[in-house]
Structure formats: C-alpha cells, structure tokens
Design a protein around this motif. Structure first.
Motif, PDB file in Angstrom:
ATOM      1  N   ILE A 181      94.205  -7.868 -34.605  1.00  0.00           N
ATOM      2  CA  ILE A 181      95.214  -8.190 -33.596  1.00  0.00           C
ATOM      3  C   ILE A 181      96.611  -7.924 -34.153  1.00  0.00           C
ATOM      4  CG2 ILE A 181      96.092  -9.962 -32.040  1.00  0.00           C
ATOM      5  CD1 ILE A 181      93.215  -8.961 -31.505  1.00  0.00           C
ATOM      6  N   ILE A 182      96.788  -8.164 -35.454  1.00  0.00           N
ATOM      7  CA  ILE A 182      98.058  -7.809 -36.095  1.00  0.00           C
ATOM      8  C   ILE A 182      98.293  -6.303 -36.003  1.00  0.00           C
ATOM      9  CG2 ILE A 182      99.271  -7.721 -38.315  1.00  0.00           C
ATOM     10  CD1 ILE A 182      97.935 -10.389 -39.025  1.00  0.00           C
ATOM     11  N   VAL A 183      97.210  -5.528 -36.117  1.00  0.00           N
ATOM     12  CA  VAL A 183      97.323  -4.071 -35.971  1.00  0.00           C
ATOM     13  C   VAL A 183      97.879  -3.717 -34.597  1.00  0.00           C
ATOM     14  CG1 VAL A 183      96.009  -1.921 -35.770  1.00  0.00           C
ATOM     15  CG2 VAL A 183      95.492  -3.531 -37.613  1.00  0.00           C
ATOM     16  N   LEU A 184      97.381  -4.377 -33.550  1.00  0.00           N
ATOM     17  CA  LEU A 184      97.867  -4.108 -32.192  1.00  0.00           C
ATOM     18  C   LEU A 184      99.372  -4.362 -32.104  1.00  0.00           C
ATOM     19  CD1 LEU A 184      96.131  -5.095 -28.879  1.00  0.00           C
ATOM     20  CD2 LEU A 184      98.559  -5.512 -29.178  1.00  0.00           C
ATOM     21  N   LEU A 185      99.801  -5.521 -32.620  1.00  0.00           N
ATOM     22  CA  LEU A 185     101.229  -5.857 -32.589  1.00  0.00           C
ATOM     23  C   LEU A 185     102.037  -4.900 -33.462  1.00  0.00           C
ATOM     24  CD1 LEU A 185     100.875  -9.744 -32.849  1.00  0.00           C
ATOM     25  CD2 LEU A 185     101.462  -8.429 -30.810  1.00  0.00           C
ATOM     26  N   TYR A 186     101.463  -4.506 -34.576  1.00  0.00           N
ATOM     27  CA  TYR A 186     102.140  -3.564 -35.483  1.00  0.00           C
ATOM     28  C   TYR A 186     102.366  -2.221 -34.801  1.00  0.00           C
ATOM     29  CZ  TYR A 186     102.757  -0.536 -39.590  1.00  0.00           C
ATOM     30  OH  TYR A 186     103.221   0.378 -40.503  1.00  0.00           O
ATOM     31  N   PHE A 187     101.362  -1.732 -34.075  1.00  0.00           N
ATOM     32  CA  PHE A 187     101.514  -0.458 -33.371  1.00  0.00           C
ATOM     33  C   PHE A 187     102.477  -0.563 -32.191  1.00  0.00           C
ATOM     34  CE2 PHE A 187      97.164   1.240 -34.909  1.00  0.00           C
ATOM     35  CZ  PHE A 187      97.785   1.862 -35.987  1.00  0.00           C
ATOM     36  N   ARG A 188     102.527  -1.741 -31.545  1.00  0.00           N
ATOM     37  CA  ARG A 188     103.522  -1.902 -30.472  1.00  0.00           C
ATOM     38  C   ARG A 188     104.943  -1.744 -31.030  1.00  0.00           C
ATOM     39  NH1 ARG A 188     102.276  -4.723 -25.707  1.00  0.00           N
ATOM     40  NH2 ARG A 188     100.126  -4.238 -25.118  1.00  0.00           N
ATOM     41  N   TRP A 189     105.149  -2.149 -32.275  1.00  0.00           N
ATOM     42  CA  TRP A 189     106.471  -2.091 -32.915  1.00  0.00           C
ATOM     43  C   TRP A 189     106.746  -0.707 -33.489  1.00  0.00           C
ATOM     44  CZ3 TRP A 189     107.592  -3.318 -38.528  1.00  0.00           C
ATOM     45  CH2 TRP A 189     108.968  -3.278 -38.783  1.00  0.00           C
ATOM     46  N   THR A 190     105.765  -0.151 -34.227  1.00  0.00           N
ATOM     47  CA  THR A 190     105.999   1.111 -34.944  1.00  0.00           C
ATOM     48  C   THR A 190     105.685   2.346 -34.108  1.00  0.00           C
ATOM     49  OG1 THR A 190     103.765   1.055 -35.886  1.00  0.00           O
ATOM     50  CG2 THR A 190     105.550   0.034 -37.172  1.00  0.00           C
ATOM     51  N   ARG A 191     104.817   2.204 -33.101  1.00  0.00           N
ATOM     52  CA  ARG A 191     104.451   3.352 -32.267  1.00  0.00           C
ATOM     53  C   ARG A 191     104.583   2.980 -30.784  1.00  0.00           C
ATOM     54  NH1 ARG A 191      98.862   5.613 -35.109  1.00  0.00           N
ATOM     55  NH2 ARG A 191      99.566   5.485 -37.288  1.00  0.00           N
ATOM     56  N   PRO A 192     105.791   2.746 -30.334  1.00  0.00           N
ATOM     57  CA  PRO A 192     105.965   2.317 -28.941  1.00  0.00           C
ATOM     58  C   PRO A 192     105.526   3.361 -27.926  1.00  0.00           C
ATOM     59  CG  PRO A 192     108.075   2.852 -29.954  1.00  0.00           C
ATOM     60  CD  PRO A 192     107.070   2.843 -31.053  1.00  0.00           C
ATOM     61  N   ASN A 193     105.525   4.641 -28.314  1.00  0.00           N
ATOM     62  CA  ASN A 193     105.153   5.718 -27.390  1.00  0.00           C
ATOM     63  C   ASN A 193     103.707   6.181 -27.573  1.00  0.00           C
ATOM     64  OD1 ASN A 193     107.803   5.802 -26.311  1.00  0.00           O
ATOM     65  ND2 ASN A 193     108.462   7.054 -28.059  1.00  0.00           N
ATOM     66  N   MET A 194     102.940   5.413 -28.296  1.00  0.00           N
ATOM     67  CA  MET A 194     101.526   5.740 -28.515  1.00  0.00           C
ATOM     68  C   MET A 194     100.776   5.748 -27.180  1.00  0.00           C
ATOM     69  SD  MET A 194      98.935   3.588 -30.969  1.00  0.00           S
ATOM     70  CE  MET A 194      97.344   4.209 -31.481  1.00  0.00           C
ATOM     71  N   ASP A 195      99.864   6.707 -27.023  1.00  0.00           N
ATOM     72  CA  ASP A 195      99.072   6.786 -25.800  1.00  0.00           C
ATOM     73  C   ASP A 195      98.165   5.561 -25.695  1.00  0.00           C
ATOM     74  OD1 ASP A 195      97.892   7.720 -23.474  1.00  0.00           O
ATOM     75  OD2 ASP A 195      96.346   8.837 -24.567  1.00  0.00           O
ATOM     76  N   ARG A 196      98.391   4.757 -24.649  1.00  0.00           N
ATOM     77  CA  ARG A 196      97.617   3.526 -24.439  1.00  0.00           C
ATOM     78  C   ARG A 196      97.048   3.536 -23.020  1.00  0.00           C
ATOM     79  NH1 ARG A 196     102.115   1.945 -27.493  1.00  0.00           N
ATOM     80  NH2 ARG A 196     101.575   0.824 -29.435  1.00  0.00           N
TER      81      ARG A 196
END
Length: 492
Positions: A394-409
C-alpha cells in the motif's frame, strides 16, 4: 544468483530441438486462460479454505465475547475489500504476475522485493498450505473418531497425500487446476449455505440463548483483542491471490475489479452469517474448547447425517490447498524469472505449458511445515509477515501517486482508501508485537535471515567459475528431467 544461469538456455538447445518434433511454433510460456468466473473462484476458493472452520475459535478467544467476535468478522471483510481495491489499482497499473513482490520490486528495487519473496517462500505460502491441508485431514477422519482425538500421525499423512495429489494436478494442466478450483469452490459455498440456512431456521425457532448478552466477556485489552484480527484476517487471506496470476487473466482491466468486488462481498456475507449461525447452537465455551466448530454444529442439528459436514469441509479445504498452490507457483515462477530464485523455477514444461518446477517446489516444500500440527501457532507466524508485506504494498501505491502522478492507471481509487488501510495495517502489525512478542520476533528474524541469502546468491555477481558451472550443470539436469525450458523460448 542470475549470473549462474546465463548460459543455461544455450546449453539446452538439444531439448528445444527434440521438442520441435511434437510442438508447434508458438512461444513456450503461460497462456491467458483464466476467465472472470475462474477469477472469482480463484479468489473465493483461495479465501474460503480452513479459516471459517478453524478461525472462529481464535477470533472469539481474543475478542472475548460473541458480539465482539462478529464485529471483528465484519471489519475484517471491510478491511480486505479496501485492500483488494488498492491492489486492483496496483494490478492494472503494473500488469505483471507476482502481486506485492512485483509492486515492491518496481518501487523499491530488488533488495526489498527479495525480502518479500523470501518471506513468502520460507513462511507464508508453504505454512498456509500446511494449515489448510491439516484442516482437510482433521475433517476427513473426524467421522472415524467422533468421540476422541484424531491420531496425529494419521492427520499428517493424510495432509501429505492431499498436497501431493494437488501438486500433480497443478504440474499437469492449468485447466485441470482451474476446474478443481471451480468444482470445490461450489462445494464449499454449498456447505456454508447449508450452515447459514440452518442458522436462520434456528433463529426463527427462537434459539437466541447465546445472544442475550452478546458483549459479556468482551476483551478490554486492545492489544490482545487485535490478535483476534489475525485469526479473522487469516480466514480472509487470499483476496489478493488473483494478482499473482494476472498475466494469465483474460481482459484483466475489466475482470480484475469485477472478480474482486463479487468475491469479497460474497465471502464477507457468508463468513458473517455463518458465525451468526454457529452461535445459535454452539455456546461460547464450546467454541473455545475445540476447533471443529462446524462439526459440533452439525452433530447437534443433523442427527445421523452430521457426517455430511466433515465431507463438505474436506471439499472446502481441498479446494483451498489447490488455490494456494496454483497462485504460489506463479509467485516463485516470477521470482525465478527475476533471478531471485533458482532459474529452474522460471521455466515452463514444454508439453503441458505449466510452471512445473515452481509447482513441484511449492508442493514439496510445504510438506516441511507438516512437522508441526499446532495450527494456531502457525497462523500467528503467517499473519504478522503477511500483513506487514501488504502494508508495504500500500505504501508502494502512495509512493507512485507521489513520484509517478502521470502513470497509466486504468483503475484509480480515492486516495483516502489506501491511507485508511495503511493506518489500520500499522495497528494490525505493531500492536501484536507487544502482546505476542515471540511469534512476531521469530517473524522478524526470518525476514532478516533473507539478508545474507540475498548478499551471497543475488548481490555477489563475481562468483568463482566452479560455483557457476556447478549451478549450470544442475539446472540443465533438472531441465532434462522435467522437460522444461525458459519462458519465451521458441520451438523451430
């Protein structure tokens, strides 16, 4: 570790050539054969194994009262649903099998991912499979020993037979594995529906004696009560298992969230109402006195037909073992593909198109845990490391929201849900450290034991040639024995 296998595929050219006589020109790899229905049965079948039949005692023991235990069952279901939707975002953003291992690898690199894989390999998966297999064995021979304890040796031998049969099925054919999962999922749901319907009849007849003061004896020590969540969450363990095989799921963007919602809603309802049904007939003291609560329930109400319940529970747990084995073999397969486990585990059987070595490894290694038949000690070991690793995901999810805001979701949940889940996970992981320091301490030591293993077998790249040659030779021997080749190898 990966360096030891550089030239294995080249050396295996004779195997590839021989296989061409009986194989087509398609790639040798795992195929997307899992439908939405299969996905639902993978999740439901993996969740509903032994937990609902052995965990009521563990939940009640730490909750203290009937009412508090029912609240824990509902909260565990809601907690699992939130976590599953967090995993839906992760699984559709990082479309690789391996679930939290793959997500941690993507976010924090190979070292943290290896520790996660090490814990899964050494504790969580083989231990969970042993627990469910032991429950299968207890219930199978229950009708033969209705008034006395089952012989411990017989229980372990029967659990061994269960694991070996399902290991063969998973090595032989993916379709066989999914069919076993489908059939036995229906059987376990039928058993629980029978319990629920009987409980409704009991309530209509006014059998509410054990609900007159439902919160009497409630445990006021919050740290101790939190251990009840361990037993409850163990019963829900498996909600993230479809993520482990997502590369084999058809149309994952559509089918993963659907399978999650249908499965966990169904399981939460079934678990809660099954426990309500138990307490219409079995007292708090009786539940605490023995683990076979479903058998106790059926003996009171079904007369001579009480033996159908151990049969149904046996079918349930048999399917649970299959679900764990099916998904775990894919985890070890991905670990081998990344060089974090022996490369032989990342190979595919050229005729059956199954992860034969990984399934075989998982089945045989889980037999080691049958040396202990204390299911509740095993549950505590498994629960701590499982929920710690899920919290990191779950920390990974939050980490990617911060570091990869434009990641394909393709699926993006509201940020409040992973935050709530992470806060709850902190309590679930940290509080039992105070009340159950031995089990959590052993769990931490096993996690730490992965550090020297990583340094020696993965980080240390310049190994002496004699060691690399030894690894290569043994890998080739195993490939010849199992008729398996690396993924994506082509037959000409």
């Amino acid at each position: 570790m990966a360096d030891g296998f550089k030239n294995v595929e080249t050396k295996m050219n004779p195997i590839l050539k021989n296989s061409s006589e009986s194989s087509s020109s398609e790639a040798v790899n795992l195929k997307p054969k899992i439908t939405l229905l299969n996905g639902i049965t993978v999740i439901v079948g993996s969740i509903i194994g032994s937990g609902i039949f052995v965990s009521p005692k563990g939940v009640l023991e730490h909750a203290g009262s009937v009412g508090a235990s029912l609240i824990i069952w509902v909260l565990c279901g809601l907690y699992s649903m939130i976590g599953a939707y967090c995993y839906a975002e992760l699984g559709t953003s990082i479309l690789r099998s391996g679930a939290d291992y793959a997500y941690i690898f993507e976010a924090f690199g190979p070292f943290c991912a290896f520790l996660r894989l090490w814990v899964e390999c050494m504790i969580v998966r083989p231990c969970s499979q042993a627990i469910v297999a032991l429950t299968f064995a207890y219930y199978v021979i229950e009708p033969l020993f209705p008034d006395c304890d089952q012989p411990d040796t017989a229980v372990r031998l029967l659990a061994t037979v269960c694991i070996l049969i399902l290991t063969f099925v998973n090595c032989y054919d993916v379709k066989w594995s999914t069919r076993v999962q489908d059939v036995f999922t229906y059987a376990k749901l039928l058993a629980l529906v029978l319990i629920i319907i009987t409980g409704i009849v009991q309530l209509c007849r006014g059998e509410v004696e054990y609900y007159k003061d439902p919160f009497e004896h409630t445990e006021m020590n919050f740290a101790k009560a939190s251990l009840g969540f361990y037993s409850g969450l163990f019963a829900y363990n498996g909600w993230n298992y479809l993520n482990y095989v997502i590369e084999e799921l058809k149309d994952p963007y559509r089918n993963l969230p659907k399978a999650i919602f249908i499965s966990i809603t169904l399981v939460t309802g079934v678990y809660t109402f099954a426990n309500v049904a138990y307490f219409t007939t079995v007292s708090r003291e009786e539940v605490l006195s023995g683990a076979a609560v479903a058998v106790m329930f059926s003996k009171r109400l079904y007369g001579i037909m009480w033996v159908v319940m151990p049969i149904f529970v046996s079918l349930s747990t048999f399917g649970g073992v299959n679900g764990i084995l099916f998904t775990s073999s894919r985890l070890f397969y991905v670990g081998g593909r990344n060089g974090h486990m022996p490369q032989i585990l990342s190979m595919v059987q050229i005729k059956r198109m199954t992860p034969f070595p990984a399934a075989l490894f998982m089945g045989l290694f889980s037999l080691v845990y049958l040396c202990s038949s204390n299911m509740y000690a095993l549950i505590n070991y498994v629960s701590f490391v499982t929920w710690l690793a899920i919290a990191v995901s779950i920390i990974v999810l939050l980490y990617f929201r911060w570091t990869r805001p434009n990641m394909d979701r393709p699926i993006k949940i509201h940020i409040v849900w992973p935050i709530i889940y992470l806060v709850c996970s902190v309590f679930v992981v940290i509080l039992p450290m105070y009340y159950s320091p031995v089990e959590t301490g052993i769990g931490l030591l096993i996690i730490a034991s992965g550090i020297p293993v990583y340094i020696i077998f993965v980080y240390w790249e310049n190994k002496p040639k004699v060691i690399l040659t030894f690894i290569d030779n043994w890998t080739i021997r195993l490939q010849k024995l199992l008729l398996c080749v690396p993924e994506e190898a082509k037959t000409k």
